[in-house]
Design a protein around this motif. Structure first.
Motif, PDB file in Angstrom:
ATOM      1  N   LEU A 160       0.794  -1.153  -0.027  1.00 41.23           N
ATOM      2  CA  LEU A 160      -0.063  -0.003  -0.065  1.00 41.23           C
ATOM      3  C   LEU A 160       0.782   1.356  -0.038  1.00 41.23           C
ATOM      4  O   LEU A 160       1.755   1.387   0.814  1.00 41.23           O
ATOM      5  CB  LEU A 160      -0.787  -0.045   1.169  1.00 41.23           C
ATOM      6  N   PHE A 161       0.641   2.128  -0.863  1.00 43.60           N
ATOM      7  CA  PHE A 161       1.358   3.351  -1.146  1.00 43.60           C
ATOM      8  C   PHE A 161       0.563   4.508  -0.284  1.00 43.60           C
ATOM      9  O   PHE A 161      -0.419   4.616  -0.805  1.00 43.60           O
ATOM     10  CB  PHE A 161       1.732   3.739  -2.525  1.00 43.60           C
ATOM     11  N   ASP A 162       1.429   5.289   0.706  1.00 40.89           N
ATOM     12  CA  ASP A 162       0.826   6.000   1.395  1.00 40.89           C
ATOM     13  C   ASP A 162       1.508   7.088   1.661  1.00 40.89           C
ATOM     14  O   ASP A 162       2.860   7.204   1.282  1.00 40.89           O
ATOM     15  CB  ASP A 162       0.357   5.146   2.905  1.00 40.89           C
ATOM     16  N   ILE A 163       0.954   8.246   2.212  1.00 40.70           N
ATOM     17  CA  ILE A 163       1.652   9.575   2.290  1.00 40.70           C
ATOM     18  C   ILE A 163       2.332   9.803   3.778  1.00 40.70           C
ATOM     19  O   ILE A 163       1.718   9.564   4.646  1.00 40.70           O
ATOM     20  CB  ILE A 163       0.786  10.741   2.052  1.00 40.70           C
ATOM     21  N   ALA A 164       3.699  10.069   3.400  1.00 46.82           N
ATOM     22  CA  ALA A 164       4.380  10.286   4.840  1.00 46.82           C
ATOM     23  C   ALA A 164       4.105  11.281   5.734  1.00 46.82           C
ATOM     24  O   ALA A 164       3.605  12.511   5.095  1.00 46.82           O
ATOM     25  CB  ALA A 164       6.129  10.062   4.587  1.00 46.82           C
TER      26      ALA A 164
END
Length: 263
Positions: free
Chosen positions: A4-8
């Motif tokens: 899952l690509f998420d925003i840091a």
């Protein structure tokens, strides 16, 4: 295994975006193993293009717009990519199809058709969010981002509000106490509308469409988690939100506590 690509961010656990929370909650609810790859805003388009993940939409000037959430589902045995996909509703549809032995997110609720569920998720923000939500929460978000993402986010969101404030950076928007009170009043009113919507099926259960969880519940929960994390769980503003609609929103998140983990 799904990535899952998420925003840091600098928040505990990092996860904050209402959109990526929709997918995180969906994965947790289904019990599907996954890992998170945290991206800064300037990295999103490069990383998604590297994995041949299509843009979420095409902007009016014809350029592609890449956004999160996005997932990469790789077969553990062969190492082959099963899917590379962005946009939370499309991801929910894929997870239902690819993982049939898990609880469904869509089309399993007798109180609503698939079309009604999709319509709710697609219209949620325009129906209940209002511009006030964008103004207040976007301004509050910026300090929680890492330096490399702050300016990108600030400029992008300021463009959304340019007609109102005429500035290129969110940090330049200064709200008077009177304006803040008015904006919070609009936000509370919008959640009051949502409360009335949910009250229509209260006798059948606490979920958006009655007694069964669906993706629509994660759409609502994603925005509530966003508010809680950005405002601060101990803040006066979040305490007020928890009391709105007779405490519905606090109860709503408590009911979904088991699905709020971060992998």
């Amino acid at each position: 295994m799904i990535t899952l690509f998420d925003i840091a961010s600098s928040l505990p656990g990092q996860a904050w975006s209402p959109n990526t929370w929709k997918t995180r909650l969906s994965l947790n609810y289904k019990g599907i193993p996954y890992k998170t790859e945290w991206l800064e805003y300037p990295e999103i388009s490069t990383v998604l293009q590297k994995h041949t993940i299509s843009p979420s939409r095409i902007k009016s000037d014809g350029t592609p717009f890449y956004s999160l959430p996005a997932i990469l589902d790789i077969d553990d045995a062969s190492g082959k990519v099963k899917v590379a996909l962005a946009e939370s509703l499309k991801i929910a549809e894929y997870l239902d199809e690819a993982y049939p032995g898990t609880p469904r997110l869509l089309s399993q609720n007798p109180e609503a058709s698939v079309e009604e569920e999709r319509a709710f998720t697609q219209s949620f923000f325009s129906s209940f969010g209002l511009m006030a939500f964008k103004i207040v929460l976007n301004i509050a978000t910026t300090p929680h981002l890492h330096d490399v993402s702050q300016e990108h986010y600030s400029r992008a969101r300021a463009r959304d509000l340019y007609e109102l404030y005429g500035t290129e950076l969110l940090e330049n928007i200064s709200l008077s106490e009177e304006q803040k009170v008015a904006l919070w009043g609009e936000i509370e009113e919008s959640f009051g509308k949502l409360d009335k919507k949910l009250a229509e099926t209260d006798e059948k259960g606490p979920c958006v469409f009655g007694d069964r969880l669906s993706f629509a519940d994660f759409v609502v929960a994603g925005h509530l988690i966003y508010m809680r994390n950005i405002l601060g769980e101990g803040s006066d503003d979040w305490r007020k939100v928890k009391k709105w609609s007779g405490g519905r929103w606090e109860r709503f998140l408590q009911a979904l506590q088991d699905y709020q983990g971060i992998s």
